[in-house]
Design an enzyme around this catalytic site. Structure first.
Site, PDB file in Angstrom:
ATOM      1  CG  HIS A   1     -25.924  -3.025  22.649  1.00  0.00           C
ATOM      2  ND1 HIS A   1     -25.261  -3.456  23.774  1.00  0.00           N
ATOM      3  CD2 HIS A   1     -25.479  -3.809  21.624  1.00  0.00           C
ATOM      4  CE1 HIS A   1     -24.463  -4.471  23.445  1.00  0.00           C
ATOM      5  NE2 HIS A   1     -24.581  -4.696  22.154  1.00  0.00           N
TER       6      HIS A   1
ATOM      7  CG  HIS B   1     -27.097  -8.059  19.844  1.00  0.00           C
ATOM      8  ND1 HIS B   1     -26.523  -9.115  20.514  1.00  0.00           N
ATOM      9  CD2 HIS B   1     -26.165  -7.074  19.842  1.00  0.00           C
ATOM     10  CE1 HIS B   1     -25.314  -8.790  20.903  1.00  0.00           C
ATOM     11  NE2 HIS B   1     -25.062  -7.545  20.508  1.00  0.00           N
ATOM     12  CD  GLU B   2     -26.028  -4.039  17.634  1.00  0.00           C
ATOM     13  OE1 GLU B   2     -25.770  -3.175  18.504  1.00  0.00           O
ATOM     14  OE2 GLU B   2     -25.239  -4.956  17.342  1.00  0.00           O
TER      15      GLU B   2
ATOM     16  CG  HIS C   1     -27.965  -1.197  29.179  1.00  0.00           C
ATOM     17  ND1 HIS C   1     -26.924  -2.100  29.255  1.00  0.00           N
ATOM     18  CD2 HIS C   1     -28.069  -0.665  30.426  1.00  0.00           C
ATOM     19  CE1 HIS C   1     -26.436  -2.107  30.477  1.00  0.00           C
ATOM     20  NE2 HIS C   1     -27.115  -1.247  31.209  1.00  0.00           N
TER      21      HIS C   1
END
Length: 608
Positions: A401, A397-398, A404
């Site tokens: 980020h 998940h992180e 991205h």
């Protein structure tokens, strides 16, 4: 000896100084040392002065405006690095007095910078439309065109120069409630310990999740009651802090002439308010499948009454997992392979070489986050635990980020690289879905498949249904103040309890202080943030399916989204990737995905 083994043996949380350097993030891509940071902090003043010299001159000529924009960019880029370095050190150990000092001075520098440059936006917006639009057509403005266009859109809500200066001067004090809440709950609160298997183990914000996963119901109950008893003993302070945060939001909403706090929060991203209301309405219509899930959970656990401390423990008890940090990195590499080797090599190298602060230490902020910086690496705070399989998903998940951020930085000029949180939650939950798909395909038993399905259903529930409940609570709290009702502990707890009962349904039996949950969520201090988790997972489920079932074109569409940074508004950016969040279809599809998982679980677990 590995750090996690040290914790298991000593049953204590180590000090920051006892964590190996290889397990901490390496902030040298920002500043090589604290002394370099000090120099950069001092440099902010002359850089800010350079901007101020353009006061009352922005409309003189295209060249003057361009020079002012370059000065603004230089100072803002430096400030971003200075602030993030201090903030990252502070979150790693909130008890460190040196880190507290740097974080405080960074906040003060930010406030001073905002006050000094408060003239910039209103003066730029006062330039006649015809003049500034003709300037923007020049190629020399390529790096600033989108920034200016978005700023001009905000024109109707920008105040006069003097008023903007006053708003800037109070920005530091506006964050007092948030900062006080963080220090109170992460550093000052003592939750005691929990007896498990004859040993006393510390109960903290981070270990709370581990205790809620414990198969021994008495351990969960003990941890739950101690945890919420501690929060309840501070209920009036916590209520006052949250009320202060909401009141600050209402003040800003009224000062800038928005109709509601919700409108103010969504306006900068150009997200229609109906997106927020559609989310709540669609989830409400699908609550029966959520209630069916809790009925399944009660039956699987074999309890007469389902309690709030029963909702996180794995449904498949006989499957245990142990995944080292390095093994977790390799799972991410294999699971994200559909995105190509550039993506996976970059991410996995970062996770192993300085992007991530891996494990818990005393004073460290709970949970996890990613912090992207234009002039440095995208940093990840984790509290990784080897026996919590969800932490593999947290890493992915992180990592979503951070990648991205990496693509945004490497494909955009500074003034348009920063994407919105609305988009960020797509990239992160997209990675989670690919990890789930990979693990499910490689499951070596029906029990493992059931385990993964149960865990994934729980994760979707937490991201879609729970965050929507939180979003509805935020909306109700702000509407109360907007209508003239003050927020007391009693009002907030009653509001939250009503939502708890509505979302969890008739199977759930709550404790008298279960509604204290509404006063312990840190994200509430960033108003109307959590709904983006729910819209994000709705979009990411659709995009993951599109990429996994598609080919090169679908993958490249997704990379266009990652690379777009802040070059588009989020709704348009996601349309480029292949999903339209103005429609209810993505949210309904996510709810339907959850319902199918409940069907599969009932079949695998033989629940009728």
């Amino acid at each position: 000896m590995r750090y996690n083994l040290v914790i298991m043996i000593k049953n204590c949380i180590p000090a920051r100084k006892d964590i190996p350097a290889s397990d901490k993030w390496d902030l040298t891509s920002l500043f090589a040392s604290d002394s370099d940071w000090e120099k950069a902090l001092k440099d902010l003043e002359p850089l800010t002065s350079e901007i101020v010299q353009y006061k009352d001159r922005l409309a003189d000529s295209a060249q003057t405006l361009l020079s002012a924009l370059k000065a603004y960019e230089n100072a803002d880029k430096k400030l971003e690095a200075v602030y993030n370095y201090a903030q990252l050190q502070f979150t790693a150990d909130e008890t460190d007095s040196s880190a507290q000092d740097r974080e405080g001075r960074a906040r003060m520098a930010y406030t001073k910078y905002c006050a000094a440059t408060s003239f910039f936006s209103p003066e730029l917006q006062s330039i006649p439309d015809g003049k500034i639009q003709s300037w923007l057509m020049q190629s020399s403005f390529d790096d600033y065109r989108i920034f200016i266009s978005k700023l001009l859109r905000m024109k109707q809500h920008i105040l006069s120069e003097k008023e903007e200066r006053l708003m800037s001067l109070q920005s530091e004090s506006a964050g007092t409630a948030d900062k006080a809440f963080t220090v109170l709950t992460d550093a000052d609160m003592d939750f005691g310990s929990v007896n498990t298997a004859g040993e006393e183990k510390p109960l903290t914000q981070s270990t709370w999740g581990v205790f809620m996963d414990n198969p021994d119901r008495s351990v969960r109950e003990q941890a739950y009651k101690k945890f919420y008893r501690t929060f309840e003993s501070h209920q009036n302070t916590l209520a006052a802090l949250y009320a202060g945060s909401v009141n600050q939001d209402v003040f800003s909403m009224r000062a800038r002439s928005y109709k509601t706090c919700l409108e103010r929060a969504l306006f900068p991203d150009n997200v229609p308010v109906n997106v927020y209301h559609n989310l709540i309405d669609t989830v409400h219509k699908n609550l029966p499948s959520l209630h069916r899930y809790y009925t399944l959970r009660r039956k699987v656990l074999g309890v007469a009454e389902l309690r709030h401390y029963d909702v996180y423990v794995p449904l498949v008890k006989n499957v245990k997992t142990h995944t080292t940090y390095d093994e977790s990195v390799e799972i991410c590499r294999q699971a994200l392979a559909p995105l190509g080797t550039e993506y996976t090599d970059r991410l996995c190298s970062g996770l192993k070489n300085g992007w991530a602060d891996r494990y818990e230490n005393k004073g460290k902020r709970s949970g996890a986050f990613s912090s992207g910086v234009y002039t440095g690496d995208p940093f990840i705070l984790l509290n990784y635990k080897e026996d919590v399989i969800r932490d593999v998903f947290t890493m992915a998940h992180e990592g979503g980020h951070s990648m991205h951020s990496w693509y945004s930085v490497h494909n955009n000029p500074y003034m348009q690289y920063n994407y919105t949180i609305f988009e960020a939650e797509v990239a992160s939950t997209f990675n989670e879905e690919l990890v789930f798909d990979y693990l499910l395909k490689h499951a070596d038993s029906s029990d493992m498949k059931a385990y993964l399905l149960a865990m994934r259903a729980g994760d979707i529930l937490a991201t879609l249904h729970r965050q929507t409940m939180f979003a509805e609570y935020e909306l109700k709290a702000h509407e109360l103040v907007e209508s003239g009702t003050p927020l007391s502990a009693e009002v907030l707890r009653k509001t939250y309890r009503t939502l708890l009962e509505q979302y969890f349904g008739p199977e759930m039996h709550f404790e008298s202080n279960s509604d204290m949950e509404g006063l312990r969520i840190p994200h509430f201090y960033s108003a109307f943030y959590v709904y983006k988790y729910a819209t994000g997972i709705s979009a990411s489920l659709a995009l993951a399916k599109r990429v996994l079932e598609g080919g090169t074109a679908e993958r490249e569409d997704y990379f266009k989204f990652l690379k777009s940074g802040g070059s588009r508004f989020p709704i348009e950016s996601l349309k480029t990737a292949g999903v339209d969040m103005e429609q209810t279809a993505p949210v309904q599809a996510a709810c339907s995905t959850f319902e199918k998982m409940v069907d599969q679980l009932e079949s695998l677990l033989k629940i009728s």
